[in-house]
Design a protein around this motif. Structure first.
Motif, mmCIF file in Angstrom:
data_model
loop_
_atom_site.group_PDB
_atom_site.id
_atom_site.type_symbol
_atom_site.label_atom_id
_atom_site.label_comp_id
_atom_site.label_asym_id
_atom_site.label_seq_id
_atom_site.Cartn_x
_atom_site.Cartn_y
_atom_site.Cartn_z
ATOM 1 N N ASP A 181 28.276 35.497 -16.516
ATOM 2 C CA ASP A 181 28.619 36.147 -17.228
ATOM 3 C C ASP A 181 30.243 36.394 -18.231
ATOM 4 N N SER A 182 30.198 34.570 -19.306
ATOM 5 C CA SER A 182 31.188 34.313 -19.429
ATOM 6 C C SER A 182 30.306 34.097 -20.828
ATOM 7 N N LEU A 183 29.228 34.639 -21.361
ATOM 8 C CA LEU A 183 27.786 34.123 -22.162
ATOM 9 C C LEU A 183 28.927 34.734 -23.753
ATOM 10 N N ASP A 184 29.308 34.435 -24.433
ATOM 11 C CA ASP A 184 29.472 34.359 -25.829
ATOM 12 C C ASP A 184 28.393 35.235 -26.827
ATOM 13 N N LEU A 185 28.676 36.483 -25.549
ATOM 14 C CA LEU A 185 27.890 37.978 -26.963
ATOM 15 C C LEU A 185 27.890 37.360 -28.487
ATOM 16 N N ALA A 186 29.286 37.981 -28.640
ATOM 17 C CA ALA A 186 28.871 37.939 -29.963
ATOM 18 C C ALA A 186 28.314 36.785 -31.270
ATOM 19 N N SER A 187 28.581 35.843 -30.244
ATOM 20 C CA SER A 187 28.002 34.094 -31.540
ATOM 21 C C SER A 187 26.163 34.516 -31.002
ATOM 22 N N ILE A 188 26.111 34.871 -29.980
ATOM 23 C CA ILE A 188 24.216 34.519 -29.854
ATOM 24 C C ILE A 188 24.145 35.563 -30.876
ATOM 25 N N ASP A 189 24.472 36.984 -30.739
ATOM 26 C CA ASP A 189 23.963 37.813 -31.338
ATOM 27 C C ASP A 189 24.089 37.633 -33.615
ATOM 28 N N HIS A 190 25.035 36.841 -33.476
ATOM 29 C CA HIS A 190 25.068 36.690 -34.824
ATOM 30 C C HIS A 190 23.892 35.463 -34.786
ATOM 31 N N VAL A 191 24.362 35.085 -34.422
ATOM 32 C CA VAL A 191 23.061 33.800 -34.630
ATOM 33 C C VAL A 191 21.417 34.610 -34.512
ATOM 34 N N LEU A 192 21.335 34.853 -33.762
ATOM 35 C CA LEU A 192 20.558 35.781 -33.843
ATOM 36 C C LEU A 192 19.497 37.061 -34.702
ATOM 37 N N GLU A 193 20.841 37.908 -35.597
ATOM 38 C CA GLU A 193 20.760 38.360 -36.580
ATOM 39 C C GLU A 193 21.377 38.024 -38.144
#
Ligand SMILES: Cc1cc2nc3c(=O)[nH]c(=O)nc-3n(C[C@H](O)[C@H](O)[C@H](O)COP(=O)(O)O)c2cc1C
Length: 208
Positions: A4-16
């Motif tokens: 529940d506490s995945l850091d989506l901002a960082s994950i999306d940043h790396v993916l994008e």
């Protein structure tokens, strides 16, 4: 890890922002083998048809071997650039020119040969290995390592196989030239809006 506490901002940043990095590389800085091994370990969590795990990773760091591979890559590049004229980017030329200086070249291979004929079998064959190559690029990028998805070397698959001892029943896929990034600017790429390439319920139909 709490899901529940995945850091989506960082994950999306790396993916994008995992871009091709060809020039903004620290050519002098070696990569710790453990870092490459950890990234490959992450890559092997990718999906793989019938759990075959037929991916194989050949990491090339010796100057002599890199020179052989780079030479073959340049030959393939020259053929392509002659065929396409000026349409290749200077950055692609720059990669070809300095490929032998890249701290590491990772050749992603697949045990076996593409089955040919059946589309489903071919999708299965390459689809079992290429997701791992992309995961590898993402894992590298997350650690400050730049790379580029390159496929040109396959034009010289036979010579590469002979130089690196790759058996006949192993297929070569992409070559990732890797190095620590230096002054690289990683931004989202300009792409078509996703709605333009996404259909819902029926081919060609936007979401209602
Ligand atoms: C199937 C495929 C083959 C590619 N082959 C090469 C290659 O041989 N050499 C190269 O410099 N880049 C190669 N690229 C990288 C593309 O040129 C690059 O992804 C594209 O310019 C978009 O830039 P980006 O990766 O920064 O988003 C390849 C990419 C794909 C998907």
């Amino acid at each position: 890890m709490n899901e529940d506490s995945l850091d989506l901002a960082s994950i999306d940043h790396v993916l994008e922002t995992t871009r091709s990095v060809r020039r903004r590389i620290d050519f002098e800085r070696p990569i710790e083998p453990e870092v490459i091994e950890r990234c490959i370990e992450i890559a092997t969590q990718s999906p793989t048809g019938i759990n075959a795990e037929n991916w194989r990773f050949l990491v090339i760091t010796s100057p002599e071997k890199k020179a052989v591979v780079a030479d073959l890559y340049r030959r393939a590049y020259d053929v392509l650039s002659e065929a396409r004229g000026a349409s290749l980017k200077p950055t692609q030329r720059a990669l070809a020119d300095r490929l032998h200086e890249m701290p590491a070249l990772i050749l992603v291979c697949a045990e076996g040969r593409p089955p040919g004929g059946s589309a489903a079998m071919n999708v299965g064959f390459y689809g079992s290995v290429l997701p791992a190559a992309w995961s590898l690029m993402l894992a590298l990028r997350a650690r400050g390592l730049g790379s580029t998805w390159t496929s040109l070397l396959v034009l010289h698959e036979q010579e590469v196989a002979e130089s690196l001892g790759i058996p006949d029943d192993v297929s070569q896929t992409v070559l990732l030239p890797v190095g620590y990034m230096k002054d690289a600017v990683l931004k989202r790429a300009k792409r078509k809006p996703s709605a333009e390439v996404t259909y819902w319920e029926h081919w060609g139909e936007p979401r209602g």
